[in-house]
Design a protein around this motif. Structure first.
Motif: not given
Lengths: 256, 261
Positions: A63-65, A109-114, A18-19, A28-32
């Motif tokens: 992002x995690x959601x 993968x959502x942890x990238x968001x946080x 997924x990465x 997971x990154x840009x949108x959050x």
């Protein structure tokens, strides 16, 4: 032991896979970061600014959601399109143990968001990164990921009944952001929303993260998140069994 | 007459052909219900932050959501040819490019205007926002102008899709960019100076401002300059998009990359 090894190997494989996906990196990154920026500006300009760490955590959880929703919602469809669903079902381990690492990986993968929203906020909006209770925060984070990952299992097993899973994912993104109180206090929403939010792991996950990061006792929320994860696992198990039986009976496994 | 046929009939057929997959099961969740939830999300964040009234978010987000059909549909209408293996046939045809590409814009504009108008109506009904009846027709006009304006940006995005593989990612980034910079959720005056400068030259900013004034009861004459500016911005983006399309077509022929997907 072999169960744990299977979950570990599957999880590691799917996180790596997924990465490498541009779509997941965006989700997971840009949108959050985009939503966090809008929220930072809104809370900075508003009459009730609140704490920006509250916003950063909420935007990260969004992002995690999103990655769980899109990743897990489409999990079985993707296996179908790639022609691997038959193998996943035919292998000796139960199908549940093949799918759970994937849904856990989408939540991970959502942890990238946080990370992204916290760093973005710290760099450009002076968001303080001090965590009040680091031990609770370190526990809350993986528990939240497990809670959302197993909610993903329920999504994966129910979305299979809906041919256009992506459209359903698009639809469910905003409502869950709203009713789980990620950026909006639940007290502002109509009363009937609260019981609905209690059934969703993101509600307890974000409360656990906020309680541990800002101040308060996060352990009851962590407990609720774990409890819900167990419930999701049981529901997911029965739904997957039902789906597998139907698919074998009707010979519809490879239908796209 | 041939150009007119290519413009009108060609545009319509292309829209129907490339959106064969756009069933009601995809249209309703993505373009009817999702914008309503976007409006609700930002209206409640606005309440939480104590920033602006519900009307501010209903109008801003309803118009801004027109970006989804504009950006995705324009990209699909041109870049999608690549995946259907029909791009080569289109580009070797003697059809004049101007009606060929501009004709595809009309159904996109109409669909985007419908999405924005429906979201605005639903948002007002759900959140109890009152808009004077005298503003209905001017608002409809502003929505069409906003959709036209964003279709110009969609044309640029479509041209880029002839070169970029992960165009859906770029489209989502542009959508998020518009969410921040157009003033849909944050008053432009609250943004840093450089962001305000960007806001002035992108689609939606002036249309959203005009629509908010109309919703507050202002006459159309008082927002005609804003509508004119939005129209001009749309025209400039459309021309830039067309020029970029021709450039990408030329580049594609030169490097044999037209059908790379």
């Amino acid at each position: 032991m072999s169960v744990l090894r299977l979950i570990w190997a599957g999880w590691k494989f799917h996180v790596k896979s997924l990465t490498l996906s541009g779509f997941f990196l965006l989700t997971s990154i840009i949108q959050p970061i985009i939503f966090a920026s809008v929220a930072y500006f809104m809370f900075e300009a508003g009459a009730r600014p609140g704490t920006l760490l509250y916003v950063a955590l909420g935007a990260g959880m969004m992002g995690i959601w999103s990655s769980t929703l899109f990743g897990s919602g489409g999990a079985i469809q993707w296996q179908r399109w790639q022609g691997t669903l038959e193998y996943c079902i035919a292998v000796p381990p139960p199908f549940l143990l093949v799918i759970v690492p994937l849904t856990l990986a989408t939540a991970t993968i959502g942890l990238y968001s946080l990370t992204a929203t916290l760093l973005w906020g710290w760099l450009f909006f002076d968001v303080p990164l001090e965590v009040a209770h680091p031990a609770a925060f370190v526990v809350a984070l993986p528990v939240t990921v497990v809670g959302l990952g197993l909610l993903g299992l329920v999504l994966a097993s129910t979305f299979i009944l809906y041919r256009n899973a992506n459209a359903l994912s698009n639809l469910l993104e905003y409502p869950v952001w709203l009713v789980t109180g990620l950026l909006v206090s639940l007290s502002l929403l109509p009363g009937w929303v609260a019981p609905l939010s209690w059934l969703l792991a993101p509600t307890w996950g974000i409360n656990a993260l906020r309680e541990s990061a800002i101040a308060g006792n996060a352990w009851p929320e962590i407990g609720m998140c774990l409890l819900l994860a167990g419930v999701y696992l049981v529901i997911g198990y029965f739904l997957l069994q039902h789906f597998e039986r139907l698919a074998r009976e009707r010979a519809t496994l490879s239908l796209t | 007459v041939t150009s007119l046929r290519i413009f009108a009939i060609g545009g319509l057929i292309s829209y129907r052909a490339l959106f064969y997959w756009l069933s009601v099961w995809i249209y309703v969740p993505s373009l009817v219900l999702a914008p309503i939830f976007q409006i609700l999300l930002f209206a409640y964040i606005g309440r939480s932050a104590g920033l602006e009234s519900d009307k501010f978010y209903v109008v801003g987000n309803a118009i801004q959501y027109a970006a989804v059909p504009c950006l995705f549909a324009m990209t699909q209408l041109i870049g999608g040819e690549k995946y259907q293996n029909t791009l080569g046939a289109i580009l070797v045809s003697p059809a004049p490019r101007l009606p060929l590409f501009f004709g595809r814009t009309i159904p996109v504009v109409l669909n985007a205007a419908f999405v924005a108008a429906f979201s605005l109506t639903a948002g007002c009904l759900i959140l109890g926002v009152h808009i004077p009846a005298s503003a209905f027709i001017p608002l409809a006009l502003v929505i069409v102008v906003a959709a036209f304006s964003c279709s110009g940006l969609g044309m640029i995005n479509a041209a880029l899709s002839l070169r970029i593989r992960e165009n859906a990612v770029l489209t989502n980034v542009i959508f998020g960019f518009l969410l921040i910079f157009t003033g849909a959720n944050v008053p432009i005056s609250e943004l840093p100076g450089w962001m305000q400068s960007v806001s002035d030259v992108i689609p939606f900013t002036h249309a959203i401002e005009a629509a908010r004034e109309l919703a507050d009861g202002a006459p159309f004459s008082s927002v005609s300059d804003l509508v004119g500016t939005e129209l001009l911005i749309g025209f400039v983006y459309l021309c830039a998009g067309f020029a970029l399309l021709r450039f990408m077509e030329w580049q594609g022929r030169r490097h044999a990359t037209l059908e790379r997907s």
